[in-house]
Design a protein around this motif. Structure first.
Motif, PDB file in Angstrom:
ATOM      1  N   THR A   1       0.837  -1.214   0.000  1.00 57.52           N
ATOM      2  CA  THR A   1       0.000   0.000   0.000  1.00 57.52           C
ATOM      3  C   THR A   1       0.865   1.256   0.000  1.00 57.52           C
ATOM      4  O   THR A   1       0.784   2.084   0.911  1.00 57.52           O
ATOM      5  CB  THR A   1      -0.957   0.005   1.201  1.00 57.52           C
ATOM      6  N   ALA A   2       1.710   1.375  -1.005  1.00 53.10           N
ATOM      7  CA  ALA A   2       2.577   2.550  -1.154  1.00 53.10           C
ATOM      8  C   ALA A   2       1.962   3.585  -2.083  1.00 53.10           C
ATOM      9  O   ALA A   2       2.511   4.673  -2.257  1.00 53.10           O
ATOM     10  CB  ALA A   2       3.944   2.131  -1.686  1.00 53.10           C
ATOM     11  N   HIS A   3       0.818   3.247  -2.677  1.00 53.90           N
ATOM     12  CA  HIS A   3       0.263   4.111  -3.718  1.00 53.90           C
ATOM     13  C   HIS A   3      -0.174   5.477  -3.188  1.00 53.90           C
ATOM     14  O   HIS A   3      -0.120   6.470  -3.922  1.00 53.90           O
ATOM     15  CB  HIS A   3      -0.922   3.414  -4.399  1.00 53.90           C
ATOM     16  N   TYR A   4      -0.621   5.536  -1.949  1.00 55.05           N
ATOM     17  CA  TYR A   4      -1.081   6.823  -1.405  1.00 55.05           C
ATOM     18  C   TYR A   4       0.057   7.848  -1.395  1.00 55.05           C
ATOM     19  O   TYR A   4      -0.091   8.963  -1.909  1.00 55.05           O
ATOM     20  CB  TYR A   4      -1.642   6.642  -0.001  1.00 55.05           C
ATOM     21  N   ARG A   5       1.185   7.445  -0.854  1.00 52.40           N
ATOM     22  CA  ARG A   5       2.314   8.388  -0.795  1.00 52.40           C
ATOM     23  C   ARG A   5       2.966   8.574  -2.161  1.00 52.40           C
ATOM     24  O   ARG A   5       3.536   9.623  -2.438  1.00 52.40           O
ATOM     25  CB  ARG A   5       3.313   7.947   0.266  1.00 52.40           C
ATOM     26  N   LEU A   6       2.865   7.573  -3.022  1.00 52.81           N
ATOM     27  CA  LEU A   6       3.310   7.759  -4.400  1.00 52.81           C
ATOM     28  C   LEU A   6       2.460   8.834  -5.065  1.00 52.81           C
ATOM     29  O   LEU A   6       2.981   9.707  -5.778  1.00 52.81           O
ATOM     30  CB  LEU A   6       3.209   6.436  -5.162  1.00 52.81           C
ATOM     31  N   GLY A   7       1.161   8.787  -4.817  1.00 50.74           N
ATOM     32  CA  GLY A   7       0.279   9.834  -5.344  1.00 50.74           C
ATOM     33  C   GLY A   7       0.631  11.198  -4.802  1.00 50.74           C
ATOM     34  O   GLY A   7       0.603  12.203  -5.540  1.00 50.74           O
ATOM     35  N   MET A   8       0.987  11.270  -3.523  1.00 46.41           N
ATOM     36  CA  MET A   8       1.393  12.555  -2.935  1.00 46.41           C
ATOM     37  C   MET A   8       2.632  13.103  -3.624  1.00 46.41           C
ATOM     38  O   MET A   8       2.736  14.309  -3.867  1.00 46.41           O
ATOM     39  CB  MET A   8       1.656  12.377  -1.436  1.00 46.41           C
ATOM     40  N   ALA A   9       3.575  12.213  -3.933  1.00 50.46           N
ATOM     41  CA  ALA A   9       4.811  12.650  -4.593  1.00 50.46           C
ATOM     42  C   ALA A   9       4.525  13.174  -5.994  1.00 50.46           C
ATOM     43  O   ALA A   9       5.041  14.227  -6.407  1.00 50.46           O
ATOM     44  CB  ALA A   9       5.812  11.501  -4.638  1.00 50.46           C
ATOM     45  N   TYR A  10       3.678  12.454  -6.761  1.00 53.13           N
ATOM     46  CA  TYR A  10       3.326  12.929  -8.095  1.00 53.13           C
ATOM     47  C   TYR A  10       2.543  14.244  -8.018  1.00 53.13           C
ATOM     48  O   TYR A  10       2.734  15.145  -8.846  1.00 53.13           O
ATOM     49  CB  TYR A  10       2.495  11.869  -8.824  1.00 53.13           C
ATOM     50  N   GLN A  11       1.670  14.362  -7.042  1.00 53.54           N
ATOM     51  CA  GLN A  11       0.905  15.602  -6.887  1.00 53.54           C
ATOM     52  C   GLN A  11       1.834  16.779  -6.593  1.00 53.54           C
ATOM     53  O   GLN A  11       1.660  17.874  -7.134  1.00 53.54           O
ATOM     54  CB  GLN A  11      -0.113  15.439  -5.758  1.00 53.54           C
ATOM     55  N   ALA A  12       2.824  16.553  -5.732  1.00 47.51           N
ATOM     56  CA  ALA A  12       3.768  17.617  -5.388  1.00 47.51           C
ATOM     57  C   ALA A  12       4.571  18.048  -6.611  1.00 47.51           C
ATOM     58  O   ALA A  12       4.966  19.214  -6.727  1.00 47.51           O
ATOM     59  CB  ALA A  12       4.698  17.144  -4.282  1.00 47.51           C
ATOM     60  N   LYS A  13       4.812  17.115  -7.544  1.00 49.81           N
ATOM     61  CA  LYS A  13       5.533  17.447  -8.773  1.00 49.81           C
ATOM     62  C   LYS A  13       4.629  18.108  -9.810  1.00 49.81           C
ATOM     63  O   LYS A  13       5.103  18.580 -10.833  1.00 49.81           O
ATOM     64  CB  LYS A  13       6.152  16.180  -9.376  1.00 49.81           C
TER      65      LYS A  13
END
Length: 256
Positions: free
Chosen positions: A226-238
């Motif tokens: 379940t790493a997708h949530y923080r992966l989404g945060m990283a893409y959103q920040a970019k």
């Protein structure tokens, strides 16, 4: 079948409807097999899950039943790491008024250490982590080597390292957590949770490209992580909204 009920309880504890269906069966197991550590441990597991989902005030009504169930399981099977571990977590997480006690957690870990040095020290490391004595926890874990013929011990040790790293992150010790996960990956590059932990540290440091790379490596190793949530945060920040949305949607498929 106390063993079957024990496994069932550990699998179903997080599902409210299944948990409520199972509690009476395990309560009857305790009546029918009062000397079964598995029955008592299973009941404590179910009560604990019910308490966590009930809120603080409602959860307190379960406290004595949780403690008594885990303590009885330990009494009946003193070598059970699972029962000792759950009793330790109760002592560390429950408020003092409900029976929580760091001193009792230390005593529990010491008692197990006399029977199994490796497992007892794992419990002792958890206490150091809870007390935010991170250097002592790391020194203790560094001294441990899982028995070569015990795969579950290796998993337990790995999970303890992850717990330490995440505790550092939660305490805002981001550089220390990053260094810890980098050291662990140097000896175990195939550990998905170590990559995920490093990704979380990069995310906290606003190193978004590195965070994405680490979390994507983690997901290649374990697609169900379940790493997708923080992966989404990283893409959103970019500013990459399509990839952020895709990651968040993937997270929801696991969360539901």
């Amino acid at each position: 079948d106390d063993v079957a009920l024990w496994y069932w309880a550990r699998l179903a504890a997080g599902n409210a409807s299944k948990r409520e269906e199972l509690i009476p069966k395990v309560e009857q197991c305790v009546v029918d097999l009062p000397q079964s550590a598995k029955c008592h441990h299973a009941l404590g597991t179910l009560y604990g899950a019910a308490a966590l989902s009930s809120g603080i005030m409602n959860g307190l009504k379960y406290a004595s039943r949780i403690k008594d169930s885990f303590a009885k399981a330990v009494e009946l099977d003193p070598r059970s790491f699972e029962a000792r571990n759950d009793l330790n977590q109760f002592y560390l997480q429950a408020p003092g008024i409900a029976g929580g006690s760091v001193r009792k957690a230390i005593e529990n870990a010491a008692a197990l250490e006399k029977l199994n040095a490796f497992e007892g020290r794992i419990l002792r490391s958890q206490i150091h982590i809870y007390e935010k004595e991170f250097d002592q926890a790391e020194a203790l874990l560094s001294s441990l080597q899982a028995p070569s013929n015990d795969g579950s011990a290796a998993v337990t040790l790995s999970q303890s390292w992850v717990s330490l790293g995440f505790a550092m992150l939660n305490d805002k010790q981001v550089k220390q957590a990053q260094a810890l996960f980098e050291r662990r990956l140097a000896s175990d590059m195939d550990n998905a949770m170590f990559h995920f932990g490093l990704g979380r540290a990069y995310l906290e440091s606003n190193a978004f490209d590195n965070a994405i790379a680490s979390m994507e490596r983690a997901l290649k190793i374990d697609a169900k992580l379940t790493a997708h949530y923080r992966l989404g945060m990283a893409y959103q920040a970019k500013g990459d909204k399509p990839k952020a949305i895709a990651a968040f949607q993937q997270f929801l498929t696991y969360a539901t």
